[in-house]
Scaffold this active site. Structure first.
Site, PDB file in Angstrom:
ATOM      1  N   CYS A 113       1.027  -1.063  -0.113  1.00 14.00           N
ATOM      2  CA  CYS A 113      -0.021   0.093  -0.143  1.00 14.00           C
ATOM      3  C   CYS A 113       0.536   0.898  -0.028  1.00 14.00           C
ATOM      4  O   CYS A 113       1.598   1.724   1.057  1.00 14.00           O
ATOM      5  CB  CYS A 113      -1.262  -0.187   1.369  1.00 14.00           C
ATOM      6  SG  CYS A 113      -2.005   1.724   1.382  1.00 14.00           S
ATOM      7  N   CYS A 116      -0.560   3.925   2.410  1.00 16.34           N
ATOM      8  CA  CYS A 116      -0.924   4.422   3.440  1.00 16.34           C
ATOM      9  C   CYS A 116      -0.406   2.888   4.823  1.00 16.34           C
ATOM     10  O   CYS A 116       0.518   1.824   4.321  1.00 16.34           O
ATOM     11  CB  CYS A 116      -2.084   4.809   4.555  1.00 16.34           C
ATOM     12  SG  CYS A 116      -3.112   4.314   3.817  1.00 16.34           S
ATOM     13  N   SER A 117      -1.553   2.464   4.633  1.00 17.75           N
ATOM     14  CA  SER A 117      -1.046   0.866   5.004  1.00 17.75           C
ATOM     15  C   SER A 117      -2.989  -0.299   5.249  1.00 17.75           C
ATOM     16  O   SER A 117      -2.625  -0.803   5.472  1.00 17.75           O
ATOM     17  CB  SER A 117      -0.854   0.500   6.481  1.00 17.75           C
ATOM     18  OG  SER A 117      -1.547   1.047   7.065  1.00 17.75           O
ATOM     19  N   CYS A 118      -2.985  -0.180   3.519  1.00 16.65           N
ATOM     20  CA  CYS A 118      -4.473  -0.567   3.659  1.00 16.65           C
ATOM     21  C   CYS A 118      -4.043  -2.340   3.465  1.00 16.65           C
ATOM     22  O   CYS A 118      -3.029  -2.535   2.938  1.00 16.65           O
ATOM     23  CB  CYS A 118      -5.242  -0.092   2.588  1.00 16.65           C
ATOM     24  SG  CYS A 118      -5.733   1.224   2.600  1.00 16.65           S
TER      25      CYS A 118
END
Length: 212
Positions: A113, A116-118
């Protein structure tokens, strides 16, 4: 002595706390938030218990093992992963669309991702720290073979690499290749071979000898 929530702390602190400094800070923060009424300790315990026992890589391992052993489920997974995992009782509470991408001798997939941190929480649980780090998010795109090497994975030069960028609407799970020597294995045995990293693409399943 029991506290206001009925917890007995004497047994845990007679010889000093076994918690790390970070865990102690988290406990202190939880206590303050609970005392101010911002969080419900019982509800927090339920959430933590859910991620420890009901949400996590073991769910993804179930999905992969079933795909390895059930051709019809594998087709359904690759066609619509969200619908397929729902049939296994893995409810998606986030609302994103899950896509399964298959590794083959000719193509290896990596999930990242970049913004961000999906991450597909319903099948992989909480994302690892490195998944959220800037170096991984940038290098996975610019130097995927280098990233794989950092994780101890070396692929043949003939194997291509495709990087998939997760978003808030679309997330991915890698369907790794089934290890050789597992003919006749049931789904529980196969699930024991599936690692979290193999479902992100930064690792491979365990060798059968590792779980025999």
């Amino acid at each position: 002595m029991p506290d206001d929530h009925g917890h007995d702390h004497d047994d845990h602190h007679d010889h000093g706390s076994e918690l790390s400094e970070m865990q102690l800070r988290v406990r202190a923060l939880e206590t303050v938030l609970a005392e101010k009424g911002y969080i419900d300790p019982v509800a927090l315990d339920v959430i933590v218990e859910a991620y420890e026992t009901k949400v996590g890589p073991h769910n993804g391992a179930r999905v992969v093992a079933k795909a390895w052993s059930d051709p019809a489920f594998k087709r359904a997974l690759l066609e619509d992963a969200s619908k397929a995992v729902l049939a296994l009782g893995l409810l998606n509470r986030v609302g994103d669309h899950l896509i399964a991408v298959e590794n083959t001798p000719k193509l290896h997939n990596i999930i990242v991702c970049t913004l961000c941190s999906c991450y597909p929480w319903e099948v992989l649980g909480l994302p690892p720290v490195w998944y959220k780090s800037a170096p991984y998010r940038s290098r996975a795109v610019s130097d995927p073979r280098g990233v794989l090497a950092d994780f101890g994975v070396t692929l043949p030069a003939s194997t291509g690499i495709r990087v998939w960028d997760s978003t808030a609407e679309t997330r991915f799970i890698v369907l790794p290749m089934r290890p050789a020597g597992t003919d006749g294995w049931n789904e529980d045995q196969l699930a024991a071979l599936v690692t979290r990293d193999s479902m992100i693409g930064t690792g491979l399943p365990k060798h059968p000898n590792e779980v025999a």
